[in-house]
Structure formats: structure tokens, C-alpha cells
Design an enzyme around this catalytic site. Structure first.
Site, PDB file in Angstrom:
ATOM      1  N   HIS A 110      -1.248  -2.308  -3.304  1.00  0.00           N
ATOM      2  CA  HIS A 110      -0.896  -2.312  -4.723  1.00  0.00           C
ATOM      3  C   HIS A 110       0.293  -1.392  -4.950  1.00  0.00           C
ATOM      4  O   HIS A 110       0.563  -0.498  -4.140  1.00  0.00           O
ATOM      5  CB  HIS A 110      -2.085  -1.862  -5.579  1.00  0.00           C
ATOM      6  CG  HIS A 110      -2.496  -0.434  -5.352  1.00  0.00           C
ATOM      7  ND1 HIS A 110      -1.839   0.634  -5.908  1.00  0.00           N
ATOM      8  CD2 HIS A 110      -3.491   0.097  -4.609  1.00  0.00           C
ATOM      9  CE1 HIS A 110      -2.404   1.755  -5.544  1.00  0.00           C
ATOM     10  NE2 HIS A 110      -3.413   1.462  -4.735  1.00  0.00           N
ATOM     11  N   SER A 156      -4.121   1.838  -0.170  1.00  0.00           N
ATOM     12  CA  SER A 156      -3.000   2.479  -0.865  1.00  0.00           C
ATOM     13  C   SER A 156      -2.057   3.195   0.110  1.00  0.00           C
ATOM     14  O   SER A 156      -1.513   2.576   1.018  1.00  0.00           O
ATOM     15  CB  SER A 156      -3.565   3.436  -1.923  1.00  0.00           C
ATOM     16  OG  SER A 156      -2.565   3.895  -2.786  1.00  0.00           O
TER      17      SER A 156
END
Length: 229
Positions: free
Chosen positions: A140, A117
Site C-alpha cells: 500500500h 508495508s
């Protein structure tokens, strides 16, 4: 008088030994040179919100003074960033990444375990980036939880936040904007989510990380960068 002082010194040493065992699992910590500063980014990156006590965190307000000290310390010639993070606060992660990339001294990042992340911008912010063969990186889009006051404005806010992250990643790595978005919005790989998990060599092939390696390779790279600078 000397007896009292001696007893106090013994108690102090015993206290230090107990702390070392409690915190690090060993009685003595090997001394390290100030020439290379090691910065661990472990657990979740904590920013404006305090995370639960049971969460392992790296606090934003602890990292900033350390980076400022590295920049000002003439004895420190380079910085090694060790990452095993699940991500966390977006703005805190970006702030740390911006500070690392703006240092005047060479830096090397090593992803051990995970650099997921918002840990990705931190990993690519260094002069040289490495990942362990079993290291993983989850790409993501940013997630948002909480009350949405106005759908349209909230969507624009999230889009701008995502653009900030994307721009930093592809401007500090070899991945293209198109490839990053493809990995970010891929379906079917993450349960109940969209995105992609990259393991070791896959992160290198995607262009996010520069090479596969471990601690030895990271130190070799940093020493080489220090020598050339």
C-alpha cells in the site's frame, strides 16, 4: 569463602534460568553457531518516534549495531532475516534494508506471518527471499497522520518518499514498476484503504518474493550461497 562463592554461582544460574523462562518460555536456549547470524524483524519497526509500551517493536538503533557486527565478524558467513512485521517507520525500514543489501555477506529473508508495508523493502533486500505458504504481504502507499502545514509541499514530500520506497522494491525484486503501482493503488480489497494483500505463492507470482518455503529451505538457500561465495 568457597561456600559464599558457590552460593553466588547458584543464584546467578537461578537468575539466568528465571530470565530464560520469562523471556523465552524455556530454561535452556540451544547454542547456535556464529557461522549464520539470525536477525528477527518482529512487530512494528520503531524509528525516530517511541511507540507505546504495549506495542511489540523492533528498534532501529538495536538493528544497526548488529548488522555492523555481522559485517566485521570474520566468523559470520551469512545472515538469515526472519520477518513478522506490520511495518512502521519508513526511514528506519529503508535504512535497515539499505544496510542489509550492502553487506558483503550473503543473506536470506523469510517472511513468516507477515512482511507488510515497509517490511517489504527489508524482505527484498536480501540475496534470496522466501515466504511461508501462509505468509502475507500488504502492499500500500505510505500513510501520513498529523498536521499538514502546506498541502502542495506536503504532497510533494509524500510523493518523493513513495518514490524512494518503490524504486528500492522494484530494483531489488522481479516486480515491475507498473505492477507494483497497480497493486499499491488497488481498491476494494482493503477495508477503508487502498492496496493489496498477497499470500504466499501470490507474492512469488507478483515478483516480490523469489520462492515459497520455510526454515529448512531458508537454511538450505543460505548454505548454498555461502558455499558458492
Amino acid at each position: 569463602m568457597n561456600t559464599i562463592k558457590s552460593d553466588e554461582e547458584e543464584e546467578s544460574k537461578a537468575g539466568e534460568a528465571t530470565t530464560a523462562i520469562k523471556e523465552l518460555g524455556q530454561t535452556e536456549v540451544p547454542e547456535v553457531s556464529e557461522r549464520i547470524f539470525c536477525l528477527p524483524i518482529i512487530g512494528q519497526i520503531e524509528g525516530h518516534q517511541i511507540l507505546p509500551a504495549q506495542s511489540k517493536t523492533t528498534k532501529y538503533e538495536h538493528i544497526i549495531p548488529q548488522l555492523l557486527a555481522v559485517e566485521q565478524n570474520p566468523k559470520t558467513e551469512g545472515i538469515l532475516v526472519i520477518l513478522n512485521t506490520a511495518g512502521g517507520d519508513v526511514e528506519a525500514g529503508l535504512a535497515i534494508a539499505e544496510m542489509i543489501t550492502s553487506l558483503s555477506k550473503p543473506s536470506v529473508s523469510l517472511v513468516l506471518g507477515g512482511g507488510h508495508s515497509i517490511g517489504i523493502p527489508i524482505a527484498v533486500s536480501c540475496t534470496k527471499s522466501l515466504i511461508a505458504p501462509t505468509g502475507t504481504m500488504t502492499v500500500h502507499p505510505i500513510r501520513y497522520t498529523g498536521l499538514v502545514i502546506n498541502g502542495h509541499q506536503q504532497f510533494d514530500y509524500l510523493r518523493k518518499m513513495q518514490e524512494r520506497i518503490d524504486q528500492f522494491i522494484y530494483s531489488h525484486s522481479k516486480i515491475s514498476k507498473e505492477r507494483l503501482e497497480q497493486l499499491m493503488f488497488q481498491t476494494g480489497e482493503l477495508a477503508q484503504d487502498i492496496g493489496t494483500i498477497l499470500i504466499g505463492e501470490e507474492a512469488v507470482k507478483a515478483g516480490l518474493i523469489q520462492a515459497v518455503g520455510g526454515v529448512q529451505e531458508a537454511f538450505n538457500e543460505l548454505n548454498s550461497l555461502i558455499g558458492s561465495s
